[in-house]
Design a protein around this motif. Structure first.
Motif, PDB file in Angstrom:
ATOM      1  N   VAL A   1       0.904  -1.072   0.039  1.00  0.00           N
ATOM      2  CA  VAL A   1       0.027   0.108   0.039  1.00  0.00           C
ATOM      3  C   VAL A   1       1.007   1.229  -0.185  1.00  0.00           C
ATOM      4  CG1 VAL A   1      -1.781   1.373   1.311  1.00  0.00           C
ATOM      5  CG2 VAL A   1      -2.051  -1.205   0.962  1.00  0.00           C
ATOM      6  N   LEU A   2       1.970   1.197   0.745  1.00  0.00           N
ATOM      7  CA  LEU A   2       2.921   2.430   0.828  1.00  0.00           C
ATOM      8  C   LEU A   2       3.468   2.526  -0.571  1.00  0.00           C
ATOM      9  CD1 LEU A   2       4.362   4.459   2.375  1.00  0.00           C
ATOM     10  CD2 LEU A   2       6.097   2.796   2.853  1.00  0.00           C
ATOM     11  N   ALA A   3       4.084   1.420  -1.193  1.00  0.00           N
ATOM     12  CA  ALA A   3       4.783   1.499  -2.424  1.00  0.00           C
ATOM     13  C   ALA A   3       3.720   2.210  -3.439  1.00  0.00           C
ATOM     14  CB  ALA A   3       5.253   0.394  -2.791  1.00  0.00           C
ATOM     15  N   ALA A   4       2.374   1.620  -3.483  1.00  0.00           N
ATOM     16  CA  ALA A   4       1.372   2.086  -4.443  1.00  0.00           C
ATOM     17  C   ALA A   4       0.847   3.468  -4.348  1.00  0.00           C
ATOM     18  CB  ALA A   4       0.158   1.244  -4.490  1.00  0.00           C
ATOM     19  N   SER A   5       0.969   3.864  -2.830  1.00  0.00           N
ATOM     20  CA  SER A   5       0.577   5.324  -2.526  1.00  0.00           C
ATOM     21  C   SER A   5       1.665   6.327  -3.193  1.00  0.00           C
ATOM     22  CB  SER A   5       0.549   5.626  -1.071  1.00  0.00           C
ATOM     23  OG  SER A   5      -0.711   4.451  -0.662  1.00  0.00           O
ATOM     24  N   ILE A   6       2.968   5.949  -3.023  1.00  0.00           N
ATOM     25  CA  ILE A   6       4.055   6.629  -3.487  1.00  0.00           C
ATOM     26  C   ILE A   6       4.071   6.684  -5.040  1.00  0.00           C
ATOM     27  CG2 ILE A   6       6.478   6.698  -3.748  1.00  0.00           C
ATOM     28  CD1 ILE A   6       6.578   5.526  -0.902  1.00  0.00           C
ATOM     29  N   LEU A   7       3.741   5.787  -5.625  1.00  0.00           N
ATOM     30  CA  LEU A   7       3.637   5.632  -7.157  1.00  0.00           C
ATOM     31  C   LEU A   7       2.426   6.533  -7.410  1.00  0.00           C
ATOM     32  CD1 LEU A   7       4.166   2.121  -8.363  1.00  0.00           C
ATOM     33  CD2 LEU A   7       5.537   4.044  -8.968  1.00  0.00           C
ATOM     34  N   MET A   8       1.137   6.543  -6.790  1.00  0.00           N
ATOM     35  CA  MET A   8       0.053   7.070  -7.092  1.00  0.00           C
ATOM     36  C   MET A   8       0.363   8.751  -7.001  1.00  0.00           C
ATOM     37  SD  MET A   8      -3.528   8.093  -5.380  1.00  0.00           S
ATOM     38  CE  MET A   8      -2.574   8.992  -4.181  1.00  0.00           C
ATOM     39  N   LEU A   9       1.176   8.971  -5.974  1.00  0.00           N
ATOM     40  CA  LEU A   9       1.175  10.639  -5.832  1.00  0.00           C
ATOM     41  C   LEU A   9       2.359  10.933  -6.500  1.00  0.00           C
ATOM     42  CD1 LEU A   9       1.689  10.656  -1.900  1.00  0.00           C
ATOM     43  CD2 LEU A   9      -0.068  11.712  -3.255  1.00  0.00           C
ATOM     44  N   LEU A  10       3.249  10.222  -7.157  1.00  0.00           N
ATOM     45  CA  LEU A  10       4.233  10.673  -8.349  1.00  0.00           C
ATOM     46  C   LEU A  10       3.487  10.841  -9.680  1.00  0.00           C
ATOM     47  CD1 LEU A  10       7.335   8.480  -7.616  1.00  0.00           C
ATOM     48  CD2 LEU A  10       6.881  11.134  -7.212  1.00  0.00           C
ATOM     49  N   ALA A  11       2.477   9.972  -9.955  1.00  0.00           N
ATOM     50  CA  ALA A  11       1.668  10.098 -11.255  1.00  0.00           C
ATOM     51  C   ALA A  11       0.565  11.172 -11.196  1.00  0.00           C
ATOM     52  CB  ALA A  11       1.180   8.621 -11.461  1.00  0.00           C
ATOM     53  N   LEU A  12       0.208  11.481 -10.064  1.00  0.00           N
ATOM     54  CA  LEU A  12      -0.941  12.325  -9.716  1.00  0.00           C
ATOM     55  C   LEU A  12      -1.116  13.774 -10.576  1.00  0.00           C
ATOM     56  CD1 LEU A  12      -3.784  12.473  -8.403  1.00  0.00           C
ATOM     57  CD2 LEU A  12      -2.572  13.272  -6.589  1.00  0.00           C
ATOM     58  N   PRO A  13       0.090  14.551 -10.793  1.00  0.00           N
ATOM     59  CA  PRO A  13      -0.094  15.647 -11.499  1.00  0.00           C
ATOM     60  C   PRO A  13      -0.471  15.172 -12.954  1.00  0.00           C
ATOM     61  CG  PRO A  13       1.859  15.664  -9.918  1.00  0.00           C
ATOM     62  CD  PRO A  13       1.212  14.333  -9.869  1.00  0.00           C
ATOM     63  N   LEU A  14       0.179  14.494 -13.664  1.00  0.00           N
ATOM     64  CA  LEU A  14       0.126  14.214 -14.827  1.00  0.00           C
ATOM     65  C   LEU A  14      -1.181  13.416 -15.172  1.00  0.00           C
ATOM     66  CD1 LEU A  14       1.528  14.070 -17.708  1.00  0.00           C
ATOM     67  CD2 LEU A  14       2.108  11.662 -17.118  1.00  0.00           C
TER      68      LEU A  14
ATOM     69  N   SER B   1      -0.907   7.780 -17.288  1.00  0.00           N
ATOM     70  CA  SER B   1      -0.003   8.430 -16.291  1.00  0.00           C
ATOM     71  C   SER B   1       1.002   7.472 -15.584  1.00  0.00           C
ATOM     72  CB  SER B   1      -0.638   9.364 -15.334  1.00  0.00           C
ATOM     73  OG  SER B   1      -1.232   8.422 -14.694  1.00  0.00           O
ATOM     74  N   LEU B   2       0.549   6.387 -15.317  1.00  0.00           N
ATOM     75  CA  LEU B   2       1.349   5.444 -14.778  1.00  0.00           C
ATOM     76  C   LEU B   2       2.431   4.662 -15.593  1.00  0.00           C
ATOM     77  CD1 LEU B   2      -0.769   3.364 -12.104  1.00  0.00           C
ATOM     78  CD2 LEU B   2       1.232   4.672 -11.635  1.00  0.00           C
ATOM     79  N   ALA B   3       2.016   4.666 -16.907  1.00  0.00           N
ATOM     80  CA  ALA B   3       2.731   4.186 -17.867  1.00  0.00           C
ATOM     81  C   ALA B   3       3.962   4.901 -18.236  1.00  0.00           C
ATOM     82  CB  ALA B   3       2.138   3.604 -18.986  1.00  0.00           C
ATOM     83  N   MET B   4       3.647   6.269 -18.292  1.00  0.00           N
ATOM     84  CA  MET B   4       4.700   7.096 -18.454  1.00  0.00           C
ATOM     85  C   MET B   4       5.747   7.283 -17.429  1.00  0.00           C
ATOM     86  SD  MET B   4       2.868  10.446 -20.277  1.00  0.00           S
ATOM     87  CE  MET B   4       1.621  10.289 -21.718  1.00  0.00           C
TER      88      MET B   4
ATOM     89  N   SER C   1       2.478  -3.212  -7.031  1.00  0.00           N
ATOM     90  CA  SER C   1       2.155  -1.836  -6.745  1.00  0.00           C
ATOM     91  C   SER C   1       1.592  -0.861  -7.727  1.00  0.00           C
ATOM     92  CB  SER C   1       3.500  -1.187  -6.211  1.00  0.00           C
ATOM     93  OG  SER C   1       3.952  -2.059  -4.942  1.00  0.00           O
ATOM     94  N   PRO C   2       2.155  -1.189  -9.036  1.00  0.00           N
ATOM     95  CA  PRO C   2       1.603  -0.366  -9.973  1.00  0.00           C
ATOM     96  C   PRO C   2      -0.028  -0.474 -10.304  1.00  0.00           C
ATOM     97  CG  PRO C   2       3.696  -1.075 -10.798  1.00  0.00           C
ATOM     98  CD  PRO C   2       3.463  -1.869  -9.333  1.00  0.00           C
ATOM     99  N   LEU C   3      -0.276  -1.984 -10.013  1.00  0.00           N
ATOM    100  CA  LEU C   3      -1.668  -2.072 -10.137  1.00  0.00           C
ATOM    101  C   LEU C   3      -2.729  -1.570  -9.302  1.00  0.00           C
ATOM    102  CD1 LEU C   3      -3.801  -3.738 -11.884  1.00  0.00           C
ATOM    103  CD2 LEU C   3      -3.208  -5.617 -10.235  1.00  0.00           C
TER     104      LEU C   3
END
Length: 183
Positions: free
Chosen positions: A38-51, A68-71, A162-164
């Motif tokens: 959940v922590l790793a997914a949250s970090i990925l989500m926060l990184l991809a959120l602006p895009l 956005s996640l693919a990029m 995590s990306p899923l």
């Protein structure tokens, strides 16, 4: 009558709390692994959120989240592809230079021993022990590095989840936020 109901409710609460604590202790490794996912997914989500927010102006939410996640993941892979060859070259150079470094160290240690023996100090037993420990430590370093690489590859399946999870967090973030405000 009401007093017995309160006592029964109190005992049920104690029983459920105890069962919850025992379950948490017994399932600690599982809970820790889920928490890390959940922590790793949250970090990925926060990184991809602006895009994702920018893409949602032109595309549906699911497509924007996926793009956005693919990029983000393509950028991470490209960064790794740029970093891995130099690091691998440095590790290779270190493993090739390690025997020469050990020979140089042994030569310096022999010179120092000769200097000490010239002054009446017997240092040969200590020298052999020190050299043995240094050799053992260098061998252990290589073994630990290989163990870390193997562990990293073994945990790759966990990293792929995590990306899923981040995709669903991005896509459904408004529903999640509205559900959290109801609590």
């Amino acid at each position: 009558m009401e007093r017995t109901k309160l006592a029964a409710q109190r005992w049920r609460l104690i029983l459920f709390a105890g069962a919850g604590i025992i379950s948490a202790v017994l399932l600690w490794d599982v809970l820790r692994a889920i928490g890390m996912q959940v922590l790793a997914a949250s970090i990925l989500m926060l990184l991809a959120l602006p895009l994702c927010r920018h893409l949602e102006k032109r595309l549906p939410g699911g497509v924007a989240a996926a793009l956005s996640l693919a990029m983000l993941l393509v950028g991470a892979v490209l960064a790794l592809m740029l970093l891995i060859p130099p690091v691998a070259g440095q590790v290779r150079a270190l493993t090739e230079a390690l025997p020469l470094l050990m020979q140089n160290l042994q030569g310096y240690l022999a010179q120092f021993t000769g200097w000490l023996e010239g002054r009446g100090v017997d240092f040969s037993a200590i020298r052999d022990g020190v050299f043995g420990r240094i050799t053992e430590a260098a061998g252990g370093l290589v073994t630990r590095a290989m163990g870390m690489a193997t562990s990293l590859l073994g945990n790759l399946s966990k990293v792929l989840l995590s990306p899923l999870m981040a995709f669903y967090l991005l896509r459904d973030r408004r529903k999640i936020a509205s559900g959290l405000t109801l609590i």
